[in-house]
Design an enzyme around this catalytic site. Structure first.
Site, PDB file in Angstrom:
ATOM      1  N   ASP A  94      15.337   2.553   3.544  1.00  0.00           N
ATOM      2  CA  ASP A  94      14.312   1.852   2.765  1.00  0.00           C
ATOM      3  C   ASP A  94      14.890   1.239   1.499  1.00  0.00           C
ATOM      4  O   ASP A  94      14.622   0.081   1.158  1.00  0.00           O
ATOM      5  CB  ASP A  94      13.188   2.814   2.388  1.00  0.00           C
ATOM      6  N   GLY A 119       4.025   3.192   5.173  1.00  0.00           N
ATOM      7  CA  GLY A 119       5.164   2.870   6.023  1.00  0.00           C
ATOM      8  C   GLY A 119       5.838   1.562   5.677  1.00  0.00           C
ATOM      9  O   GLY A 119       6.679   1.087   6.441  1.00  0.00           O
ATOM     10  N   PRO A 148       0.824  -1.210   0.000  1.00  0.00           N
ATOM     11  CA  PRO A 148       0.000   0.000   0.000  1.00  0.00           C
ATOM     12  C   PRO A 148       0.858   1.261   0.000  1.00  0.00           C
ATOM     13  O   PRO A 148       1.906   1.320   0.645  1.00  0.00           O
ATOM     14  CB  PRO A 148      -0.830  -0.125   1.285  1.00  0.00           C
ATOM     15  N   LEU A 149       0.411   2.277  -0.771  1.00  0.00           N
ATOM     16  CA  LEU A 149       1.149   3.530  -0.886  1.00  0.00           C
ATOM     17  C   LEU A 149       1.121   4.318   0.418  1.00  0.00           C
ATOM     18  O   LEU A 149       0.080   4.433   1.069  1.00  0.00           O
ATOM     19  CB  LEU A 149       0.534   4.404  -1.979  1.00  0.00           C
ATOM     20  N   ALA A 172      10.278   3.043  -2.277  1.00  0.00           N
ATOM     21  CA  ALA A 172      11.619   2.471  -2.415  1.00  0.00           C
ATOM     22  C   ALA A 172      11.582   1.212  -3.266  1.00  0.00           C
ATOM     23  O   ALA A 172      12.451   1.002  -4.121  1.00  0.00           O
ATOM     24  CB  ALA A 172      12.197   2.160  -1.037  1.00  0.00           C
TER      25      ALA A 172
END
Length: 345
Positions: free
Chosen positions: A164, A116, A112-113, A121
């Site tokens: 990330d 977290g 999911p955008l 990345a």
């Protein structure tokens, strides 16, 4: 056609503090972004994003996305998604010394955008890998990680860390402290992820922590204390001397979980948690998780817990505001071609 994928990540410890040179331990997880690249005979870049919004979108442009493509999805989503794809294209062109290379690109993601889990990345890492492969350029995972960091650093106005992108490129658990990035051994930690359906504004949240840190000595000390938690967690992992991928013992999980709980409390004090994230954290703990904390920038998105049993998953499923919950295995492989080829370090 060249297809590459890269994993998302959770933070065991250290988000936000890593921006100020403190260490962090992100862990790659088996939720992947997949990028398919076909070179073109012109300089046009056409991007089809299958999973970056409810209905996906397609964008075609020549050169760069500076003029903001005209598509029927929210502007911040387009700017974010296309900014990262554009930066990945620039890095691939630079690596291949092919400034006018054009591509048809398809992006698919299980991540999911803005939640977290390192979605941007993973897209950048997979995009650079696929595009450079398509241009017959061989880059190591470390080289891809460095270029992906440069891409994120540009898109995020200099506020990105290497955590990330390094975790996504290398896989497994990694330690990041400033520019020093190294894989570390870790057992197969039983991650459970809860998602509140939202997302945080990373830039705004990072700026908020910076303002607190600049204004109050105790806020700066809080950031340093997060670094101390990371070092304690590293020592626990080193002392456990467990083979990568092995099952952790209960004593290790209890100790790591306690540190995760401390870490969440400090992040909450720095103002980067939210009511929904706190609710998921407490639900996970009430479900007998060894520990739980937000992961990533905060403000909304995901929490990560440690629990090998189904109890935490069940507790989160019945928590108001939890839109999704899933178990996330440690991704021992980072960026890879989907023909099975893995680049040598």
């Amino acid at each position: 056609m060249t297809v590459s994928s890269a994993p998302g990540k959770v933070y065991l410890f250290g988000e936000h503090a890593v921006v100020y040179g403190e260490p962090a331990v992100p862990c790659a997880i088996e939720r992947r972004a997949t990028v398919t690249v076909d070179p073109r005979d012109d300089d046009v870049v056409r991007v089809v994003a299958e999973d970056l919004s409810l209905n996906g979108f397609a964008v075609e442009y020549s050169g760069s996305t500076d003029e903001h493509p005209d598509v029927d999805v929210p502007t911040p989503l387009v700017e974010a998604a296309m900014g990262y794809v554009d930066a990945a294209v620039d890095q691939a062109r630079d690596a291949a010394d092919a400034p006018d290379a054009g591509f048809d690109i398809t992006v698919e993601s299980e991540i999911p955008l803005g939640a977290g889990l390192g979605s941007s990345a993973a897209v950048v890492v997979a995009g650079i890998d696929a595009a450079t492969r398509a241009l017959d350029v061989e880059l190591s995972p470390r080289e891809i990680a460095d270029r992906a960091y440069q891409a994120e650093h540009e898109v995020q106005d200099g506020q990105a860390s290497r955590a990330d992108t390094f975790a996504s490129a290398m896989g497994g658990a990694v330690r990041v402290e400033g520019d020093d990035c190294q894989p570390i051994d870790a057992p197969s930690l039983p991650f459970v992820v809860g998602f509140d359906g939202g997302s945080g504004d990373t830039g705004k949240l990072v700026a908020g922590v910076r303002a607190l840190r600049d204004r109050y000595d105790f806020a700066a000390q809080t950031v340093e204390t997060i670094g101390d938690i990371v070092r304690e967690g590293e020592a626990l992992l080193a002392d456990a001397d467990a083979e990568a991928g092995a099952d952790p013992d209960e004593e290790l999980l209890e100790s790591l979980g306690e540190l995760m709980n401390f870490n969440h409390g400090l992040l909450e004090a720095l103002g980067v948690s939210s009511r929904s994230l706190d609710s998921l954290v407490w639900a996970a703990r009430s479900g007998d998780a060894y520990g739980a904390k937000l992961t990533g920038a905060g403000g909304g998105g995901c929490i990560v817990a440690l629990d090998p049993t189904p109890e935490t998953e069940t507790a989160l499923q019945y928590t108001p505001g939890c839109e999704d919950v899933f178990r996330a295995e440690l991704a021992t492989t980072g960026v890879r071609a989907e023909d099975g080829e893995v680049r040598d370090e």
